[in-house]
Design a protein around this motif. Structure first.
Motif, PDB file in Angstrom:
ATOM      1  N   TYR A  42       1.059  20.850  10.488  1.00 54.15           N
ATOM      2  CA  TYR A  42       1.133  21.741   9.326  1.00 54.15           C
ATOM      3  C   TYR A  42       0.150  22.912   9.411  1.00 54.15           C
ATOM      4  CZ  TYR A  42      -3.243  19.679   7.823  1.00 54.15           C
ATOM      5  OH  TYR A  42      -4.553  19.292   7.777  1.00 54.15           O
ATOM      6  N   TYR A  43      -0.824  22.847  10.286  1.00 54.62           N
ATOM      7  CA  TYR A  43      -1.930  23.800  10.325  1.00 54.62           C
ATOM      8  C   TYR A  43      -1.472  25.251  10.408  1.00 54.62           C
ATOM      9  CZ  TYR A  43      -6.797  25.020  11.132  1.00 54.62           C
ATOM     10  OH  TYR A  43      -8.061  25.516  10.996  1.00 54.62           O
ATOM     11  N   PHE A  44      -0.428  25.519  11.186  1.00 55.70           N
ATOM     12  CA  PHE A  44       0.030  26.888  11.391  1.00 55.70           C
ATOM     13  C   PHE A  44       1.343  27.196  10.667  1.00 55.70           C
ATOM     14  CE2 PHE A  44      -2.621  25.888  15.063  1.00 55.70           C
ATOM     15  CZ  PHE A  44      -3.494  26.961  15.064  1.00 55.70           C
ATOM     16  N   ASN A  45       1.743  26.357   9.724  1.00 52.95           N
ATOM     17  CA  ASN A  45       3.034  26.535   9.046  1.00 52.95           C
ATOM     18  C   ASN A  45       3.208  27.903   8.397  1.00 52.95           C
ATOM     19  OD1 ASN A  45       3.969  24.060   9.767  1.00 52.95           O
ATOM     20  ND2 ASN A  45       3.788  23.136   7.744  1.00 52.95           N
ATOM     21  N   ASN A  46       2.164  28.458   7.813  1.00 50.69           N
ATOM     22  CA  ASN A  46       2.271  29.731   7.091  1.00 50.69           C
ATOM     23  C   ASN A  46       1.751  30.922   7.886  1.00 50.69           C
ATOM     24  OD1 ASN A  46       3.411  28.552   4.759  1.00 50.69           O
ATOM     25  ND2 ASN A  46       1.392  27.804   4.177  1.00 50.69           N
ATOM     26  N   THR A  47       1.409  30.699   9.152  1.00 52.83           N
ATOM     27  CA  THR A  47       0.903  31.775   9.992  1.00 52.83           C
ATOM     28  C   THR A  47       2.069  32.577  10.554  1.00 52.83           C
ATOM     29  OG1 THR A  47      -1.024  30.454  10.614  1.00 52.83           O
ATOM     30  CG2 THR A  47      -0.462  32.307  12.044  1.00 52.83           C
ATOM     31  N   LYS A  48       2.014  33.888  10.405  1.00 56.43           N
ATOM     32  CA  LYS A  48       3.033  34.777  10.975  1.00 56.43           C
ATOM     33  C   LYS A  48       2.674  35.075  12.422  1.00 56.43           C
ATOM     34  CE  LYS A  48       5.364  35.107   7.242  1.00 56.43           C
ATOM     35  NZ  LYS A  48       6.525  34.259   7.125  1.00 56.43           N
ATOM     36  N   LEU A  49       3.680  35.050  13.276  1.00 60.74           N
ATOM     37  CA  LEU A  49       3.485  35.286  14.703  1.00 60.74           C
ATOM     38  C   LEU A  49       4.092  36.630  15.087  1.00 60.74           C
ATOM     39  CD1 LEU A  49       4.467  31.739  16.022  1.00 60.74           C
ATOM     40  CD2 LEU A  49       2.212  32.556  15.264  1.00 60.74           C
ATOM     41  N   VAL A  50       3.273  37.490  15.698  1.00 59.98           N
ATOM     42  CA  VAL A  50       3.705  38.818  16.124  1.00 59.98           C
ATOM     43  C   VAL A  50       3.417  38.922  17.624  1.00 59.98           C
ATOM     44  CG1 VAL A  50       3.357  41.303  15.858  1.00 59.98           C
ATOM     45  CG2 VAL A  50       3.144  39.789  13.867  1.00 59.98           C
ATOM     46  N   MET A  51       4.378  39.453  18.364  1.00 65.87           N
ATOM     47  CA  MET A  51       4.224  39.569  19.811  1.00 65.87           C
ATOM     48  C   MET A  51       4.499  40.994  20.264  1.00 65.87           C
ATOM     49  SD  MET A  51       6.283  37.406  22.648  1.00 65.87           S
ATOM     50  CE  MET A  51       5.647  37.283  24.291  1.00 65.87           C
ATOM     51  N   SER A  52       3.553  41.577  20.989  1.00 58.14           N
ATOM     52  CA  SER A  52       3.787  42.877  21.625  1.00 58.14           C
ATOM     53  C   SER A  52       4.273  42.621  23.043  1.00 58.14           C
ATOM     54  CB  SER A  52       2.502  43.704  21.670  1.00 58.14           C
ATOM     55  OG  SER A  52       2.166  44.151  20.376  1.00 58.14           O
ATOM     56  N   VAL A  53       5.378  43.279  23.407  1.00 60.44           N
ATOM     57  CA  VAL A  53       5.944  43.102  24.750  1.00 60.44           C
ATOM     58  C   VAL A  53       5.802  44.397  25.540  1.00 60.44           C
ATOM     59  CG1 VAL A  53       7.512  41.238  24.136  1.00 60.44           C
ATOM     60  CG2 VAL A  53       8.297  43.581  23.924  1.00 60.44           C
ATOM     61  N   TYR A  54       5.577  44.237  26.828  1.00 59.41           N
ATOM     62  CA  TYR A  54       5.302  45.353  27.718  1.00 59.41           C
ATOM     63  C   TYR A  54       6.125  45.212  28.996  1.00 59.41           C
ATOM     64  CZ  TYR A  54       1.150  45.534  24.761  1.00 59.41           C
ATOM     65  OH  TYR A  54       0.294  45.590  23.682  1.00 59.41           O
ATOM     66  N   ASN A  55       6.201  46.291  29.746  1.00 56.93           N
ATOM     67  CA  ASN A  55       6.762  46.253  31.094  1.00 56.93           C
ATOM     68  C   ASN A  55       5.659  45.738  32.017  1.00 56.93           C
ATOM     69  OD1 ASN A  55       9.302  47.494  30.424  1.00 56.93           O
ATOM     70  ND2 ASN A  55       8.196  49.415  30.234  1.00 56.93           N
ATOM     71  N   GLU A  56       5.686  44.453  32.302  1.00 59.25           N
ATOM     72  CA  GLU A  56       4.666  43.842  33.147  1.00 59.25           C
ATOM     73  C   GLU A  56       5.309  43.317  34.426  1.00 59.25           C
ATOM     74  OE1 GLU A  56       1.376  41.891  30.524  1.00 59.25           O
ATOM     75  OE2 GLU A  56       3.312  41.290  29.716  1.00 59.25           O
ATOM     76  N   ASP A  57       4.508  43.196  35.454  1.00 63.24           N
ATOM     77  CA  ASP A  57       5.010  42.680  36.720  1.00 63.24           C
ATOM     78  C   ASP A  57       5.566  41.271  36.541  1.00 63.24           C
ATOM     79  OD1 ASP A  57       4.296  44.984  38.046  1.00 63.24           O
ATOM     80  OD2 ASP A  57       2.311  44.217  38.593  1.00 63.24           O
ATOM     81  N   GLY A  58       6.635  40.993  37.232  1.00 53.90           N
ATOM     82  CA  GLY A  58       7.325  39.711  37.116  1.00 53.90           C
ATOM     83  C   GLY A  58       6.859  38.686  38.125  1.00 53.90           C
ATOM     84  N   ALA A  59       5.590  38.361  38.138  1.00 56.76           N
ATOM     85  CA  ALA A  59       5.045  37.383  39.075  1.00 56.76           C
ATOM     86  C   ALA A  59       5.597  35.989  38.792  1.00 56.76           C
ATOM     87  CB  ALA A  59       3.524  37.372  38.980  1.00 56.76           C
ATOM     88  N   GLU A  60       5.606  35.162  39.820  1.00 62.39           N
ATOM     89  CA  GLU A  60       6.063  33.789  39.676  1.00 62.39           C
ATOM     90  C   GLU A  60       4.871  32.878  39.451  1.00 62.39           C
ATOM     91  OE1 GLU A  60       8.775  32.278  42.579  1.00 62.39           O
ATOM     92  OE2 GLU A  60       9.710  34.234  42.847  1.00 62.39           O
ATOM     93  N   PHE A  61       5.116  31.781  38.733  1.00 59.29           N
ATOM     94  CA  PHE A  61       4.095  30.760  38.550  1.00 59.29           C
ATOM     95  C   PHE A  61       4.256  29.715  39.639  1.00 59.29           C
ATOM     96  CE2 PHE A  61       4.471  32.392  34.199  1.00 59.29           C
ATOM     97  CZ  PHE A  61       3.138  32.601  33.909  1.00 59.29           C
ATOM     98  N   SER A  62       3.245  28.908  39.803  1.00 59.93           N
ATOM     99  CA  SER A  62       3.363  27.822  40.769  1.00 59.93           C
ATOM    100  C   SER A  62       4.375  26.806  40.256  1.00 59.93           C
ATOM    101  CB  SER A  62       2.001  27.159  40.991  1.00 59.93           C
ATOM    102  OG  SER A  62       1.550  26.566  39.798  1.00 59.93           O
ATOM    103  N   ALA A  63       4.878  26.002  41.142  1.00 59.45           N
ATOM    104  CA  ALA A  63       5.936  25.044  40.802  1.00 59.45           C
ATOM    105  C   ALA A  63       5.483  24.013  39.770  1.00 59.45           C
ATOM    106  CB  ALA A  63       6.419  24.341  42.067  1.00 59.45           C
ATOM    107  N   ASN A  64       4.177  23.774  39.662  1.00 58.75           N
ATOM    108  CA  ASN A  64       3.721  22.737  38.741  1.00 58.75           C
ATOM    109  C   ASN A  64       3.673  23.173  37.280  1.00 58.75           C
ATOM    110  OD1 ASN A  64       1.416  24.355  38.819  1.00 58.75           O
ATOM    111  ND2 ASN A  64       0.025  22.606  38.923  1.00 58.75           N
TER     112      ASN A  64
END
Length: 135
Positions: A42-64
């Motif tokens: 319940y801690y974050f139930n009323n928190t609004k989430l805002v995300m800024s998106v950018y043109n960033e490099d599309g690097a891969e993560f490790s398989a794990n």
């Protein structure tokens, strides 16, 4: 993971934020954790989430990365099939309340995901006119 550490730090400080604004690909895991691992918290139930998106490099993560998220019972994400930076950003776009264009023009898959996202969308704002936002 950075994301889980941020969330746990906020809780330990006993601080319930009204808004959390995510900037950059590294923060894209925070909405994933909030809407999956912490979905019954319940801690974050009323928190609004805002995300800024950018043109960033599309690097891969490790398989794990898939194993790490599944350890935390986070499953069923399309991004897990192809764990690249952009795919986790795209996954997060529909988990936040609002998406802000961080670059004037988004490109490729990020632009298409922005157009298709179900979250509220806010256009790019020139840095010298940011003060208008708060008036």
């Amino acid at each position: 993971f950075f994301a889980r550490g941020v969330i746990e730090t906020i809780k330990k400080l006993n601080w319930v934020p009204d808004v959390i604004h995510f900037n950059g690909w590294m923060t894209s895991f925070i909405p994933i954790y909030l809407k999956n691992f912490y979905k019954n918290d319940y801690y974050f139930n009323n928190t609004k989430l805002v995300m800024s998106v950018y043109n960033e490099d599309g690097a891969e993560f490790s398989a794990n990365v898939k194993d790490i998220l599944e350890f935390d019972n986070i499953k069923g994400l399309a991004a897990l099939d192809n764990p690249k930076v952009q795919n986790f950003v795209i996954e997060s776009m529909n988990l936040v309340d609002s998406i802000v264009k961080g670059d004037e023009f988004l490109e490729g898959d990020i632009d298409q995901a922005y157009d298709n996202a179900t979250s509220e969308k806010l256009d790019f704002l020139e840095p010298d006119s940011i003060d208008k936002l708060y008036k």
